[in-house]
Each structure stands twice: as structure tokens, then as C-alpha cells.
Design a protein around this motif. Sequence first.
Motif, PDB file in Angstrom:
ATOM      1  N   ILE A 120      14.646  -6.082  40.140  1.00  0.00           N
ATOM      2  CA  ILE A 120      14.514  -5.414  41.434  1.00  0.00           C
ATOM      3  C   ILE A 120      13.496  -4.281  41.323  1.00  0.00           C
ATOM      4  N   MET A 121      12.966  -3.889  42.491  1.00  0.00           N
ATOM      5  CA  MET A 121      12.007  -2.784  42.501  1.00  0.00           C
ATOM      6  C   MET A 121      12.253  -1.920  43.734  1.00  0.00           C
ATOM      7  N   SER A 122      11.693  -0.747  43.703  1.00  0.00           N
ATOM      8  CA  SER A 122      11.836   0.192  44.809  1.00  0.00           C
ATOM      9  C   SER A 122      11.362  -0.449  46.111  1.00  0.00           C
ATOM     10  N   PRO A 123      12.086  -0.212  47.217  1.00  0.00           N
ATOM     11  CA  PRO A 123      11.703  -0.819  48.504  1.00  0.00           C
ATOM     12  C   PRO A 123      10.396  -0.260  49.068  1.00  0.00           C
ATOM     13  N   ARG A 124       9.860   0.820  48.482  1.00  0.00           N
ATOM     14  CA  ARG A 124       8.616   1.395  49.011  1.00  0.00           C
ATOM     15  C   ARG A 124       7.400   0.538  48.662  1.00  0.00           C
ATOM     16  N   PHE A 125       7.543  -0.386  47.713  1.00  0.00           N
ATOM     17  CA  PHE A 125       6.419  -1.249  47.347  1.00  0.00           C
ATOM     18  C   PHE A 125       6.427  -2.526  48.187  1.00  0.00           C
TER      19      PHE A 125
END
Length: 377
Positions: free
Chosen positions: A85-90
Motif C-alpha cells: 500500500i502507499m499514501s493516498p496522496r500519490f
Amino acid sequence: MFDWKQEKFGDIFQKNNDKNNKLEFGENLTISIAQMKYNPQGNGASTNSLKNYKVLRIGDVAFEGHTNKEFQFGRFVVNDLGNGIMSPRFAALRPIDEIAIYFWKYYLHNERSMNNILVRSTKAGTMMNELVYSDLFKEKLAVPEKSEQVKIGNLFSKLDSTITLHEEKLAKLKQLKQGFLQKMFADESGKPVIRFKGFNDDWEQRKLGEIMNVGSVKRIHQSDWKNEGVRFLRARDIVALSKNEEPADLLYIDDSKYYEYSKVSGKVQKGDLLVTGVGSIGVPMLIESNEPIYFKDGNIIWFKNNNSLDGDFFYYSFTSSNIQNFIRKSSGTGTVGTYTIDNGKKTPILIPREKDEQQKIGLFFQQFDSLITLYKC
């Protein structure tokens, strides 16, 4: 071999809206986009916040919108690490069909290939550039056949593996060198831990001012700097050369000025040592020839060796912890430390009684540095 075909981004990739709403992935599988590595500690997000994180599966593409000299409008990063998973800002893309991951990893990360596309498909955000999907999917790029993609991707992947292997070996060599510097120069006991066969005597401790002249040169003013002539060194030049870098703004002085001032100060000779006294203090430069050279007074300390010590031994002694610790302690505790001529004279050095031992140690480290340089190339 087939020609590369123009294809739309939107025919290869689609917007990735996959979210971690069922908490399929925990914080330990948070992916750092900048490094494409897992961050086992996560980003400090709560369990509830992790539901909003985007799922990045193998082959997905993240857009990292921070700009720098290398990437003027941001960059694409292909996930070749694993699911996470990754930060939703990307922003994120997902391939419509299976792709040759390594080909796209290097292709999309190439500023030369992507610059114009990103100019037309990004906009300035609050902290970084934002990807405009509708504009991106209209963009076209040249794409080879799948079989060629695989071959290109594998080639660059193998090159990266080779580079990584060399970097690991280089790091180990540098670590090994530091270990030898600690053990092949005498400590307070008067003897080194590791010695060449046939040498058993205690080393002698002296102050450098007792065995050679320590000083500087007559001042050269900035108005005397030239674009050609005799090389003129500043402290920053010595620091750059110690890193195997060439200073961008080489300075010189007239031959006539050099010979006039050398009559007063003397000439720097092979085997002498120039050591930085300001900025990054204590960085030595061994003079390896009698070619004319001059330097900035006050910035650089001149140790006029006159063959008192083997040049290479002298140089590596200066890089060892014994002398470097003295320089740090004597340079002052202010914001800007200085290594002065007076402290240069007081600098303690442990010396083998036999010149032959000095030469063997100097040659050993010279060859070690040659090996390190080989791995850097």
C-alpha cells in the motif's frame, strides 16, 4: 526487428482506484515510493486511515510529483517490489494487460522520454505536481513488441544488478581500508596491531614541527587570479580532489608571479603535504611531482617534508584517526573551526624507526586506493 509503434497511454494503463478498505495489507507493507522499498514501521497512519491507502500491486505505477534537477515535473515509479500500500496522496496507474515490468520500470523513469509528456499532463499542486489522468491518457509514446520489451528490460535489470554488486564490493573495500588504517598505524602503545614481517621496534612519537618546516606562502590577491598559468589551489579544491572530483572553476596565476613569490616562500616539492585549514579541515593532498603549483595562504597548511618521511606514509598518517582526532580537538569549538600553522607544528605523529617500513605501509595503502578507484570506474 519491428519498428516501435505509437500507442496511447490510455490503451496501456488505467487509473488505479484500488483502496485498502478491507485492510488486506497492514502498515508493515507500506511502500516508500521514493525508494521503492517497504517501510515496516509504516507512515504513522492509524488503522482506520490505512483503509484509505491505495493498493499498489506488482506492475502498478506510482506518480511521485516532487520535482528536482533530475526530474523537472515529477517521475513515474514502477512497482517491481511486491504488493503493498502507499499514501493516498500519490496518483497511481494499473496496466490494462500484463506488462514487461522491467522494460516499463526503466522507460517510464527516463526523464528524456517522459519530460514532454509530463509537461502536458501535470499541474502544480500545493506541495508537489499532480497528475492529470485525462491529459495523460491522450499522450502517445513509442512502444516496441512485447518480446523486445522483455529483452530490453532484462538487459537494464542485469546492468543494475552488476552496478549494485560493484557498489557493495566498493563499500566493503572502504570499510576494510578504515580497519587497516586503525591497525597498521601505531597507537599509544607505540606499536601497530598489524605489521609487515621483519619489523618489531617501537614507533617514535614526534611533533611535525620538530622534523620539518610547517608554514604557508606569500599572499596572492584575487586580482592576480588568471585562467591559465600555474595552478592555484584553494582549500575547496583540495577537498574536491580528495573525492576524485575536479573543481568547476580552476584558478591559475602568472608564471612570472609564481617565480617572483617562490623566491620568498620556496617551491612546493614532491613529497610535501598540503592540508586544508578552513572549511573541511584536515584534508591532506600529497604533492606527487615537482610541477609548479601555488596555493592560498591562510586556507592551506604547507608541510615541507624534504624527504623526512616517505610521502605516501605521511599522507596516509594524516588520514588515520590519530592525527584526525588531534585536528578536531585543536581546531576550536566555534562555528568555524580552523587548523592553524601553530597547530600543524604541534601535530603528533608516530613514525617507524626504519624508512623501509614507512615505504611498505605507504605502498600498501596506495595499492589499496588503486583497487578502490578501479571499482569506482
